[in-house]
Design a protein around this motif. Sequence first.
Motif, PDB file in Angstrom:
ATOM      1  N   PHE A  43       0.869  -1.193   0.000  1.00 16.92           N
ATOM      2  CA  PHE A  43       0.000   0.000   0.000  1.00 16.92           C
ATOM      3  C   PHE A  43       0.891   1.223   0.000  1.00 16.92           C
ATOM      4  O   PHE A  43       1.547   1.455   1.009  1.00 16.92           O
ATOM      5  CB  PHE A  43      -0.845   0.023   1.282  1.00 16.92           C
ATOM      6  N   PRO A  44       0.968   2.054  -0.997  1.00 19.33           N
ATOM      7  CA  PRO A  44       0.411   1.841  -2.325  1.00 19.33           C
ATOM      8  C   PRO A  44       1.167   0.726  -3.062  1.00 19.33           C
ATOM      9  O   PRO A  44       2.309   0.424  -2.711  1.00 19.33           O
ATOM     10  CB  PRO A  44       0.601   3.199  -3.008  1.00 19.33           C
ATOM     11  N   PRO A  45       0.556   0.167  -4.096  1.00 16.45           N
ATOM     12  CA  PRO A  45       1.135  -0.990  -4.776  1.00 16.45           C
ATOM     13  C   PRO A  45       2.247  -0.624  -5.760  1.00 16.45           C
ATOM     14  O   PRO A  45       2.894  -1.508  -6.313  1.00 16.45           O
ATOM     15  CB  PRO A  45      -0.055  -1.595  -5.523  1.00 16.45           C
ATOM     16  N   PHE A  46       2.448   0.661  -5.997  1.00 14.16           N
ATOM     17  CA  PHE A  46       3.537   1.106  -6.883  1.00 14.16           C
ATOM     18  C   PHE A  46       3.951   2.495  -6.400  1.00 14.16           C
ATOM     19  O   PHE A  46       3.267   3.084  -5.553  1.00 14.16           O
ATOM     20  CB  PHE A  46       3.086   1.144  -8.348  1.00 14.16           C
ATOM     21  N   ASN A  47       5.060   3.000  -6.917  1.00 15.41           N
ATOM     22  CA  ASN A  47       5.415   4.388  -6.602  1.00 15.41           C
ATOM     23  C   ASN A  47       4.369   5.266  -7.263  1.00 15.41           C
ATOM     24  O   ASN A  47       4.322   5.391  -8.483  1.00 15.41           O
ATOM     25  CB  ASN A  47       6.812   4.722  -7.119  1.00 15.41           C
ATOM     26  N   ARG A  48       3.543   5.867  -6.447  1.00 14.42           N
ATOM     27  CA  ARG A  48       2.321   6.501  -6.927  1.00 14.42           C
ATOM     28  C   ARG A  48       2.498   8.016  -6.967  1.00 14.42           C
ATOM     29  O   ARG A  48       2.966   8.627  -6.004  1.00 14.42           O
ATOM     30  CB  ARG A  48       1.195   6.125  -5.949  1.00 14.42           C
ATOM     31  N   VAL A  49       2.153   8.593  -8.109  1.00 16.47           N
ATOM     32  CA  VAL A  49       2.190  10.048  -8.236  1.00 16.47           C
ATOM     33  C   VAL A  49       1.124  10.637  -7.304  1.00 16.47           C
ATOM     34  O   VAL A  49      -0.024  10.206  -7.315  1.00 16.47           O
ATOM     35  CB  VAL A  49       1.929  10.451  -9.703  1.00 16.47           C
ATOM     36  N   ALA A  50       1.517  11.625  -6.485  1.00 20.71           N
ATOM     37  CA  ALA A  50       0.593  12.152  -5.479  1.00 20.71           C
ATOM     38  C   ALA A  50       0.046  13.529  -5.854  1.00 20.71           C
ATOM     39  O   ALA A  50      -0.809  14.063  -5.157  1.00 20.71           O
ATOM     40  CB  ALA A  50       1.277  12.205  -4.118  1.00 20.71           C
ATOM     41  N   MET A  51       0.549  14.132  -6.942  1.00 20.42           N
ATOM     42  CA  MET A  51       0.078  15.448  -7.388  1.00 20.42           C
ATOM     43  C   MET A  51       0.064  15.469  -8.912  1.00 20.42           C
ATOM     44  O   MET A  51       0.954  14.874  -9.543  1.00 20.42           O
ATOM     45  CB  MET A  51       1.050  16.551  -6.925  1.00 20.42           C
ATOM     46  N   ASP A  52      -0.878  16.201  -9.488  1.00 17.59           N
ATOM     47  CA  ASP A  52      -0.831  16.424 -10.926  1.00 17.59           C
ATOM     48  C   ASP A  52       0.340  17.368 -11.218  1.00 17.59           C
ATOM     49  O   ASP A  52       0.505  18.390 -10.546  1.00 17.59           O
ATOM     50  CB  ASP A  52      -2.126  17.087 -11.405  1.00 17.59           C
ATOM     51  N   GLY A  53       1.154  17.029 -12.229  1.00 19.94           N
ATOM     52  CA  GLY A  53       2.291  17.904 -12.555  1.00 19.94           C
ATOM     53  C   GLY A  53       3.255  17.214 -13.510  1.00 19.94           C
ATOM     54  O   GLY A  53       2.831  16.493 -14.418  1.00 19.94           O
ATOM     55  N   ILE A  54       4.562  17.429 -13.269  1.00 15.22           N
ATOM     56  CA  ILE A  54       5.558  16.765 -14.112  1.00 15.22           C
ATOM     57  C   ILE A  54       6.513  15.955 -13.240  1.00 15.22           C
ATOM     58  O   ILE A  54       6.783  16.304 -12.090  1.00 15.22           O
ATOM     59  CB  ILE A  54       6.379  17.771 -14.964  1.00 15.22           C
ATOM     60  N   ALA A  55       6.987  14.857 -13.842  1.00 13.61           N
ATOM     61  CA  ALA A  55       7.983  14.039 -13.157  1.00 13.61           C
ATOM     62  C   ALA A  55       9.324  14.258 -13.839  1.00 13.61           C
ATOM     63  O   ALA A  55       9.400  14.297 -15.079  1.00 13.61           O
ATOM     64  CB  ALA A  55       7.591  12.567 -13.215  1.00 13.61           C
ATOM     65  N   ILE A  56      10.363  14.439 -13.023  1.00 12.22           N
ATOM     66  CA  ILE A  56      11.705  14.645 -13.588  1.00 12.22           C
ATOM     67  C   ILE A  56      12.692  13.731 -12.873  1.00 12.22           C
ATOM     68  O   ILE A  56      12.347  13.027 -11.927  1.00 12.22           O
ATOM     69  CB  ILE A  56      12.189  16.107 -13.400  1.00 12.22           C
ATOM     70  N   ASN A  57      13.877  13.793 -13.379  1.00 15.70           N
ATOM     71  CA  ASN A  57      14.993  13.149 -12.720  1.00 15.70           C
ATOM     72  C   ASN A  57      15.696  14.246 -11.925  1.00 15.70           C
ATOM     73  O   ASN A  57      16.205  15.223 -12.485  1.00 15.70           O
ATOM     74  CB  ASN A  57      15.900  12.547 -13.796  1.00 15.70           C
TER      75      ASN A  57
END
Lengths: 412, 412
Positions: A43-57
């Motif tokens: 729980f959660p079952p994957f690394n879950r995005v918690a906000m709408d936006g962009i993902a970066i390195n």
Amino acid sequence: MISVQEALKTILENTQDFEVEEIPFLESVGRVLKEDIVADRDFPPFNRVAMDGIAINHRFFEHGVRDFKIEGIQPAGSPQEKMDNAANCYEVMTGAVLPENTDTVIRYEDVEIHSLMATVKLDALEKGKNIHIQGKDRKQGSILIPKNRVITAAEIGVIATVGKSTVEVAKTPKMIIVSTGDELVEVNETPEAHQIRRSNAFTLVSLLEKWNIKAETSHITDDKEQLKSKITNYLNEYDALLFSGAVSKGKFDYLPEVLEELGVEKLFHRVTQRPGKPFWFGITDALGMSARDREQGKKNSTPIFAFPGNPISTYVNCLAYFYPWFAKSAGVELKEEIVILGDDVSFKPELTYFLQVKIEIKYGHLVAIPVKGNGSGDLASLVEADGFIQLPKEQTAFKKGEIYPLLRYRSF
Amino acid sequence: MISVQEALKTILENTQDFEVEEIPFLESVGRVLKEDIVADRDFPPFNRVAMDGIAINHRFFEHGVRDFKIEGIQPAGSPQEKMDNAANCYEVMTGAVLPENTDTVIRYEDVEIHSLMATVKLDALEKGKNIHIQGKDRKQGSILIPKNRVITAAEIGVIATVGKSTVEVAKTPKMIIVSTGDELVEVNETPEAHQIRRSNAFTLVSLLEKWNIKAETSHITDDKEQLKSKITNYLNEYDALLFSGAVSKGKFDYLPEVLEELGVEKLFHRVTQRPGKPFWFGITDALGMSARDREQGKKNSTPIFAFPGNPISTYVNCLAYFYPWFAKSAGVELKEEIVILGDDVSFKPELTYFLQVKIEIKYGHLVAIPVKGNGSGDLASLVEADGFIQLPKEQTAFKKGEIYPLLRYRSF
């Protein structure tokens, strides 16, 4: 005559072994859970995005990069995408899987987007921000809800999430509530001058609904043979019997002798309390049932709660004795609610006094205000109160500010 | 973005006029009473014997008489007898009418009976003792239960006694709960790695059961046309709509624009709170309905509560907004429960903070112990808490011992 404490102890030594049944999870609110609910995945079952936006390195942000080319979009409900160029970014939606090759999410509020480029408007950014890491809340295999608790809406969400479309709960006993008394007529009848309408049986039905018990009702006139033949059937058919009336000292209070003639073992009659003193409690086969009997499918022994017929007596005894019996039988631990007496009370008889009170909350304090009723026949006073406080029989003066246990029947 | 207080005010300005319906009284527990329950007779309806024993004429006792000839017996449920010789006594049973020519009852415990004589073992005796005088509790015509209260077992007894086999209660709104989100699969399905099971819709169904609302559920994928056509039907069919999800800033959060395109008036979007900030609330025909429309049977305008899809957000918003909306619509006044913070809490953002807490009762004090959850996605943390306390947005430090309002979802 025994004390309230002894009476309760006797009752709790004679609980039943309710079995379990499996029911659709959405019908289980108010029932007692009889299996541990276990996390079927992290729980959660994957690394879950918690906000709408962009993902970066994050590495690139650290090295001063603020402009990121949008390489793709990762909606919730889609399989994990992979960002090919680690210097780019991915648009990500709340609830989505974090795309491979990204490690930090920046919410739309902190980004400016123009055509296919995103410019980050932040000076500092924590690595891993806005990501709900796999297994952070609970690990696969951990117990999310331990058994033996009453199911509420909160539990329903968890039960749904782990995929339990049916759930094991305690069976409720098959019960009948029997009123007695020749003065009683039905609710839809017009009583003669000397009669009143039946009400205790319905009050008890409603009190049992709190535990999801759907009790049947019956009425028996004050006639010994009638009582005997009907109760014989009830003892065979039902798991537990509640009576109201016919247990006091009246000439027609046949119930105790009828029950004993039918072989029900009396465990006590009369408790040092007011109201509700003539309470009679007994059980069939109190000692007669062995483990082997049980294995061979022999019916549980049947407890008989015979409450006095005054409405307040019936009511308080159901709360004080039947509720704890049911809860222990089902495996639920009841919490004691302690309240502060809001007014001085004096009570002389050497009896435990169940006093009707209204509960007020003052600055986080539970204050019990005594409700002035006219004794155990004053049905209407129940409407003005929220519960009963239990005042010990050893005392006669009870002072404002002292604390006592509450039997509550109305919440906020 | 508006404050929690403004949001609540707006919602309470847009309550519905639930009509009343008449239902069997025994099915009315948990419903909102919509008629005053009035005493059809005096309570008690006659001078009622309150103890099993004998009834005498006190004048004789006063003059030193202790031995009384038993003239007859007055059982409960029999028409009033008349004692011919005022120097005699009558055996009387609890619940019976006091016989004519008697005015005082002595309980069996204080009497010795040998053949047809009763000897009183008392030195002093109050006139009128052990009689529950006609009309003492309530007079005929007085209001026993005022309308607009939630019916409990206590009310059921009174309703039965006055002979109301049916009772008027507030109708419950016809409702549907709609979840959105492509990542959701059904409870009985096995989710792919990037999916989770539906749970919010069922949590909401269960939360609405507290008010006896039997809501239907539906799921719509993140597709604008689907949303539009289904919601068009729902707006016609249902009295109120609850949504979970699709109201945030995500690319596929179409709900606000779809609702507005369908002519639903947005009353607010986003509230300064955590969790639950992206809450959207609107109503059809907010101003379009006149009193005449209503008379002509025009449907109530339909409120739409669109909650954000994180499980804790959905949950707290239902408690904070839908519950007060329903209560006011039905005419019920909700009492505020105030609790004492049991630990220091710090919360920096300028948002009203709904903090999950476990309630403990210590010496009559309601103490709120913060439950450490992992944010608005941590569904399982609901199981460990009993409610949310509402911490005002103007403060950042909240000290142990301070008091705050509680939104409770679990009682004792």
